[in-house]
Motif scaffolding. Structure first.
Motif, PDB file in Angstrom:
ATOM      1  N   SER A  17       5.967  -0.562   4.073  1.00 51.36           N
ATOM      2  CA  SER A  17       5.615   0.760   4.552  1.00 51.36           C
ATOM      3  C   SER A  17       6.460   1.267   5.699  1.00 51.36           C
ATOM      4  O   SER A  17       5.956   1.920   6.593  1.00 51.36           O
ATOM      5  CB  SER A  17       4.152   0.756   4.981  1.00 51.36           C
ATOM      6  OG  SER A  17       3.936  -0.188   5.978  1.00 51.36           O
ATOM      7  N   GLY A  19       9.192   3.928   6.610  1.00 54.14           N
ATOM      8  CA  GLY A  19       9.847   5.070   5.974  1.00 54.14           C
ATOM      9  C   GLY A  19      11.001   5.606   6.777  1.00 54.14           C
ATOM     10  O   GLY A  19      11.036   5.497   7.987  1.00 54.14           O
ATOM     11  N   TRP A  50      -0.686   2.991  -3.208  1.00 55.81           N
ATOM     12  CA  TRP A  50      -0.613   4.122  -2.289  1.00 55.81           C
ATOM     13  C   TRP A  50      -1.138   3.793  -0.894  1.00 55.81           C
ATOM     14  O   TRP A  50      -0.648   4.325   0.111  1.00 55.81           O
ATOM     15  CB  TRP A  50      -1.368   5.318  -2.878  1.00 55.81           C
ATOM     16  CG  TRP A  50      -0.628   5.964  -4.007  1.00 55.81           C
ATOM     17  CD1 TRP A  50      -0.760   5.710  -5.336  1.00 55.81           C
ATOM     18  CD2 TRP A  50       0.385   6.974  -3.897  1.00 55.81           C
ATOM     19  NE1 TRP A  50       0.101   6.498  -6.074  1.00 55.81           N
ATOM     20  CE2 TRP A  50       0.808   7.290  -5.212  1.00 55.81           C
ATOM     21  CE3 TRP A  50       0.971   7.647  -2.821  1.00 55.81           C
ATOM     22  CZ2 TRP A  50       1.787   8.246  -5.483  1.00 55.81           C
ATOM     23  CZ3 TRP A  50       1.945   8.603  -3.073  1.00 55.81           C
ATOM     24  CH2 TRP A  50       2.348   8.894  -4.391  1.00 55.81           C
ATOM     25  N   TYR A  53       1.361   2.883   1.752  1.00 54.31           N
ATOM     26  CA  TYR A  53       2.287   3.906   2.259  1.00 54.31           C
ATOM     27  C   TYR A  53       1.561   5.058   2.950  1.00 54.31           C
ATOM     28  O   TYR A  53       2.175   6.047   3.330  1.00 54.31           O
ATOM     29  CB  TYR A  53       3.139   4.434   1.103  1.00 54.31           C
ATOM     30  CG  TYR A  53       3.919   3.343   0.421  1.00 54.31           C
ATOM     31  CD1 TYR A  53       5.089   2.836   0.980  1.00 54.31           C
ATOM     32  CD2 TYR A  53       3.454   2.781  -0.761  1.00 54.31           C
ATOM     33  CE1 TYR A  53       5.786   1.811   0.367  1.00 54.31           C
ATOM     34  CE2 TYR A  53       4.145   1.745  -1.381  1.00 54.31           C
ATOM     35  CZ  TYR A  53       5.307   1.270  -0.808  1.00 54.31           C
ATOM     36  OH  TYR A  53       5.981   0.246  -1.408  1.00 54.31           O
ATOM     37  N   VAL A  56       2.916   5.800   6.498  1.00 55.85           N
ATOM     38  CA  VAL A  56       4.263   6.373   6.466  1.00 55.85           C
ATOM     39  C   VAL A  56       4.179   7.857   6.146  1.00 55.85           C
ATOM     40  O   VAL A  56       4.820   8.694   6.792  1.00 55.85           O
ATOM     41  CB  VAL A  56       5.137   5.664   5.405  1.00 55.85           C
ATOM     42  CG1 VAL A  56       6.501   6.319   5.321  1.00 55.85           C
ATOM     43  CG2 VAL A  56       5.273   4.199   5.736  1.00 55.85           C
ATOM     44  N   VAL A 169      11.550   5.046   1.562  1.00 56.09           N
ATOM     45  CA  VAL A 169      11.168   3.713   2.019  1.00 56.09           C
ATOM     46  C   VAL A 169      12.224   2.775   1.458  1.00 56.09           C
ATOM     47  O   VAL A 169      12.073   2.197   0.380  1.00 56.09           O
ATOM     48  CB  VAL A 169       9.758   3.336   1.530  1.00 56.09           C
ATOM     49  CG1 VAL A 169       9.336   1.989   2.131  1.00 56.09           C
ATOM     50  CG2 VAL A 169       8.751   4.412   1.924  1.00 56.09           C
TER      51      VAL A 169
END
Length: 342
Positions: A17, A19, A50, A53, A56, A169
């Motif tokens: 995670s 970014g 999901w 992330y 991020v 990412v």
């Protein structure tokens, strides 16, 4: 690439995670120049986990939908219906699923969307967004990044769905495309007169001409890949099969993928990718007439040329646009005001 269903909420895969930004660039290398890459491995559909992330994406000013967000969306939707005198039914799968969530702050996916898409909100404006996960080295990301480069994004015939951010990412070879949430127009809401119908179709044709002028073939032109903001703007979505043909002459394609497949690809033969788009664009026009009820004989004559069995006998997208504009220009203004509801 965009979302249409009022349903909401599911997912799987990926881990990291961290970014990095990527809004201000134009890729100078095309997908077709990446011969050293494994095409299958970078162009597969990704289904990220999901939750990994979430932070991020939030750090870039966007919030993925939670169970609470989904319930609030339905409450606002129903309030709008009531204010217009429409009946309201709360027996909807998306709302029922949101009510079953044990933690209102947990992410709530829309089961009506593919797993690579997630609904969300732009924190600063409250605007609804769609976030799409793609491989960082995919053709789709290469094309989207190029179309939304500073030098191209403002072009009047670039009718790509407006993007709000591109989030990379790198360590996971993953990118998130954040776009405005628009809706299908020609499918769910019919333009009120023939002039508006032509306005919608012209934007579809213009975008194909724009892409081809930059050596990009969409390769999945379809009535289902056209969306609107309900303000007279129409956009093309889903560049999953799209390819840039920089420094490739002649451009050729043999893959029978997409929605509207021309006969030469059905037979396993090679074709001109730009003429594949013209063929599909012809069927988009045909299906738009069928769905809306605006049956225009002059357009049928144009479509007949666009869907010829031999790709070398089809017109270019630019020639289609010129013919289309000529058809509209020759029409009496009173005819453009005709509604299919009359």
């Amino acid at each position: 690439m965009a979302a249409h269903s009022p349903l909401r909420p599911r997912h799987r895969l990926s881990t990291s995670s961290s970014g990095t930004s990527s809004s201000e660039y134009a890729s100078s290398s095309s997908s077709t120049s990446r011969s050293s890459l494994d095409e299958d491995s970078v162009n597969v559909r990704v289904t990220p986990y999901w939750c990994a992330y979430r932070s991020v994406i939030e750090s870039r000013g966007f919030r993925l939908d939670t169970y609470k967000d989904v319930k609030e969306w339905y409450h606002e939707y129903w309030a709008g219906l009531r204010s217009q005198g429409y009946p309201v039914s709360k027996d909807l799968p998306g709302y029922i699923r949101a009510c079953r969530g044990q933690d209102e702050n947990e992410l709530c996916r829309d089961d009506g969307l593919p797993e690579r898409l997630f609904r969300g909100t732009q924190c600063s404006t409250g605007a609804k967004v769609i976030i799409k996960a793609v491989h960082l080295l995919s053709r789709e990301y290469d094309v989207i990044r190029y179309l939304w480069s500073p030098s191209l994004r403002k072009h009047p015939t670039n009718h790509c769905i407006p993007l709000l951010d591109l989030i990379e990412v790198s360590k996971d070879s993953l990118a998130f495309i954040v776009m405005e949430e628009w809706s299908p127009q020609l499918v769910t809401a019919i333009p009120c007169n023939l002039g508006q119908f032509f306005h919608a179709l012209r934007q579809c044709v213009e975008h194909v001409v724009f892409m081809h002028s930059h050596r990009i073939a969409h390769l999945d032109i379809s009535i289902h890949n056209i969306v609107t903001d309900y303000k007279g703007h129409y956009a093309c979505i889903d560049y999953e099969l799209s390819t840039r043909y920089d420094n490739v002459a002649p451009a050729r394609v043999c893959s029978a993928r997409g929605t509207e497949i021309p006969p030469e690809l059905e037979r396993g033969e090679w074709s001109d990718p730009f003429k594949v788009d013209v063929y599909a664009l012809g069927f988009l026009i045909l299906r738009a007439m069928e769905l809306t009820g605006y049956d225009v004989p002059e357009l049928h004559a144009l479509v007949k040329h666009m869907v010829r069995s031999r790709h070398d006998q089809r017109p270019t997208a630019q020639q289609v646009l010129q013919s289309f504009n000529g058809i509209v220009a020759r029409m009496h203004p009173s005819r453009l005001q005709i509604s299919c509801f009359q």
